[in-house]
Design a protein around this motif. Structure first.
Motif, mmCIF file in Angstrom:
data_model
loop_
_atom_site.group_PDB
_atom_site.id
_atom_site.type_symbol
_atom_site.label_atom_id
_atom_site.label_comp_id
_atom_site.label_asym_id
_atom_site.label_seq_id
_atom_site.Cartn_x
_atom_site.Cartn_y
_atom_site.Cartn_z
ATOM 1 N N PHE A 26 0.794 -1.230 0.000
ATOM 2 C CA PHE A 26 0.000 0.000 0.000
ATOM 3 C C PHE A 26 0.827 1.282 0.000
ATOM 4 N N GLY A 27 2.129 1.195 0.275
ATOM 5 C CA GLY A 27 2.957 2.389 0.366
ATOM 6 C C GLY A 27 2.710 3.132 1.668
ATOM 7 N N GLU A 28 3.514 4.169 1.916
ATOM 8 C CA GLU A 28 3.386 4.926 3.161
ATOM 9 C C GLU A 28 1.997 5.536 3.315
ATOM 10 N N THR A 29 1.518 6.179 2.246
ATOM 11 C CA THR A 29 0.198 6.812 2.309
ATOM 12 C C THR A 29 -0.876 5.780 2.599
ATOM 13 N N GLY A 30 -0.800 4.620 1.956
ATOM 14 C CA GLY A 30 -1.786 3.573 2.173
ATOM 15 C C GLY A 30 -1.780 3.051 3.598
ATOM 16 N N VAL A 31 -0.589 2.913 4.193
ATOM 17 C CA VAL A 31 -0.496 2.446 5.580
ATOM 18 C C VAL A 31 -1.154 3.453 6.511
ATOM 19 N N ILE A 32 -0.872 4.729 6.298
ATOM 20 C CA ILE A 32 -1.484 5.767 7.124
ATOM 21 C C ILE A 32 -2.993 5.796 6.904
ATOM 22 N N ASP A 33 -3.429 5.655 5.658
ATOM 23 C CA ASP A 33 -4.868 5.623 5.380
ATOM 24 C C ASP A 33 -5.539 4.423 6.046
ATOM 25 N N LEU A 34 -4.876 3.265 6.045
ATOM 26 C CA LEU A 34 -5.432 2.093 6.739
ATOM 27 C C LEU A 34 -5.641 2.391 8.219
ATOM 28 N N ALA A 35 -4.634 2.993 8.844
ATOM 29 C CA ALA A 35 -4.763 3.330 10.259
ATOM 30 C C ALA A 35 -5.891 4.344 10.471
ATOM 31 N N GLY A 36 -5.985 5.327 9.576
ATOM 32 C CA GLY A 36 -7.057 6.321 9.680
ATOM 33 C C GLY A 36 -8.437 5.710 9.508
ATOM 34 N N ILE A 37 -8.558 4.817 8.546
ATOM 35 C CA ILE A 37 -9.840 4.140 8.317
ATOM 36 C C ILE A 37 -10.205 3.288 9.524
ATOM 37 N N ALA A 38 -9.222 2.562 10.064
ATOM 38 C CA ALA A 38 -9.476 1.725 11.247
ATOM 39 C C ALA A 38 -9.974 2.590 12.405
ATOM 40 N N GLY A 39 -9.318 3.729 12.609
ATOM 41 C CA GLY A 39 -9.745 4.620 13.685
ATOM 42 C C GLY A 39 -11.124 5.202 13.444
ATOM 43 N N TYR A 40 -11.386 5.623 12.221
ATOM 44 C CA TYR A 40 -12.680 6.207 11.886
ATOM 45 C C TYR A 40 -13.814 5.205 12.125
ATOM 46 N N TYR A 41 -13.640 4.002 11.596
ATOM 47 C CA TYR A 41 -14.706 3.022 11.756
ATOM 48 C C TYR A 41 -14.813 2.499 13.179
ATOM 49 N N THR A 42 -13.747 2.607 13.958
ATOM 50 C CA THR A 42 -13.842 2.278 15.382
ATOM 51 C C THR A 42 -14.755 3.277 16.075
ATOM 52 N N VAL A 137 -10.147 17.607 13.362
ATOM 53 C CA VAL A 137 -10.623 16.952 14.587
ATOM 54 C C VAL A 137 -9.839 17.471 15.783
ATOM 55 N N ASN A 138 -8.506 17.573 15.646
ATOM 56 C CA ASN A 138 -7.682 18.098 16.743
ATOM 57 C C ASN A 138 -8.116 19.508 17.134
ATOM 58 N N TYR A 140 -11.031 20.888 16.696
ATOM 59 C CA TYR A 140 -12.336 20.806 17.346
ATOM 60 C C TYR A 140 -12.191 20.358 18.791
ATOM 61 N N LEU A 141 -11.421 19.281 19.004
ATOM 62 C CA LEU A 141 -11.267 18.750 20.356
ATOM 63 C C LEU A 141 -10.566 19.745 21.277
ATOM 64 N N ASN A 142 -9.652 20.520 20.730
ATOM 65 C CA ASN A 142 -8.896 21.439 21.575
ATOM 66 C C ASN A 142 -9.602 22.760 21.828
ATOM 67 N N PHE A 143 -10.472 23.190 20.927
ATOM 68 C CA PHE A 143 -11.035 24.526 21.066
ATOM 69 C C PHE A 143 -12.560 24.583 21.148
ATOM 70 N N GLU A 144 -13.257 23.574 20.678
ATOM 71 C CA GLU A 144 -14.705 23.691 20.608
ATOM 72 C C GLU A 144 -15.438 22.636 21.423
ATOM 73 N N ARG A 145 -14.736 21.812 22.127
ATOM 74 C CA ARG A 145 -15.387 20.749 22.868
ATOM 75 C C ARG A 145 -16.003 21.274 24.157
ATOM 76 N N GLU A 146 -17.016 20.591 24.597
ATOM 77 C CA GLU A 146 -17.656 20.964 25.846
ATOM 78 C C GLU A 146 -17.206 20.059 26.984
ATOM 79 N N LEU A 147 -16.532 18.947 26.653
ATOM 80 C CA LEU A 147 -16.054 18.053 27.699
ATOM 81 C C LEU A 147 -14.950 18.725 28.503
ATOM 82 N N PRO A 148 -14.984 18.569 29.818
ATOM 83 C CA PRO A 148 -13.868 19.094 30.611
ATOM 84 C C PRO A 148 -12.561 18.418 30.205
ATOM 85 N N ALA A 149 -11.469 19.133 30.342
ATOM 86 C CA ALA A 149 -10.157 18.644 29.904
ATOM 87 C C ALA A 149 -9.814 17.296 30.531
#
Length: 161
Positions: A26-42, A137-138, A140-149
């Motif tokens: 898959f190449g470097e990009t494909g490996v990173i995309d696999l990890a991203g897809i795994a995280g997204y669908y998780t 996402v970062n 959003y999580l750092n500046f717009e979230r309502e969850l306490p830190a």
């Protein structure tokens, strides 16, 4: 892809042999995309599991059940503890070696509040499209979230483990 994703989920890392195979296919990009897809669908599956629903009567599943001979049993997924990721897998990107999309993204990140690439950004930049989404996402999580830190920190720690 299956072996890579399974190891990543079960072991929270990928063995050297599985990584090398994924990189070859898959190449470097494909490996990173696999990890991203795994995280997204998780994330999606966790949200769906919060409110599980059965299919309405008479509606067949969209996907057929995967035949048993196509599924790796847990013992076939590498349990080699020496497979921890090392700095040689994704060396730091030098700007001169970056693609145009990577350089553009780097300029955007460096103009932001952090002004320094962290380790995960260095890795995910191999796939600029995914890196842009992760950056959003970062932000959003750092500046717009309502969850306490503290709750956010616990969620990150639990997810990482």
């Amino acid at each position: 892809a299956y072996r890579f994703s399974t190891e990543l989920h079960r072991r929270k890392e990928v063995s050297d042999s599985t990584f090398a195979t994924a990189l070859k296919h898959f190449g470097e990009t494909g490996v990173i995309d696999l990890a991203g897809i795994a995280g997204y669908y998780t994330v999606i599956s966790m949200c769906l599991r919060l409110n599980p629903r059965e299919l309405p009567p008479g509606i067949p599943p969209v996907l057929a059940q995967l035949p048993d001979d196509r599924v790796f049993p847990p013992e076939e997924v590498s349990s080699d503890p020496s497979g921890a990721a090392g700095p040689d897998r994704f060396p730091l990107l030098e700007e001169a070696a970056m693609s145009g999309a990577q350089r553009e993204l780097l300029r955007e990140i460096m103009a932001g509040p952090g002004k320094k690439l962290n380790t995960s950004q260095q890795v995910v930049m191999r796939s600029p499209e995914l890196a842009r989404r992760v950056q959003k996402v970062n932000e959003y999580l750092n500046f717009e979230r309502e969850l306490p830190a503290r709750i956010m920190q616990l969620a990150v720690i639990i997810t990482a483990r």
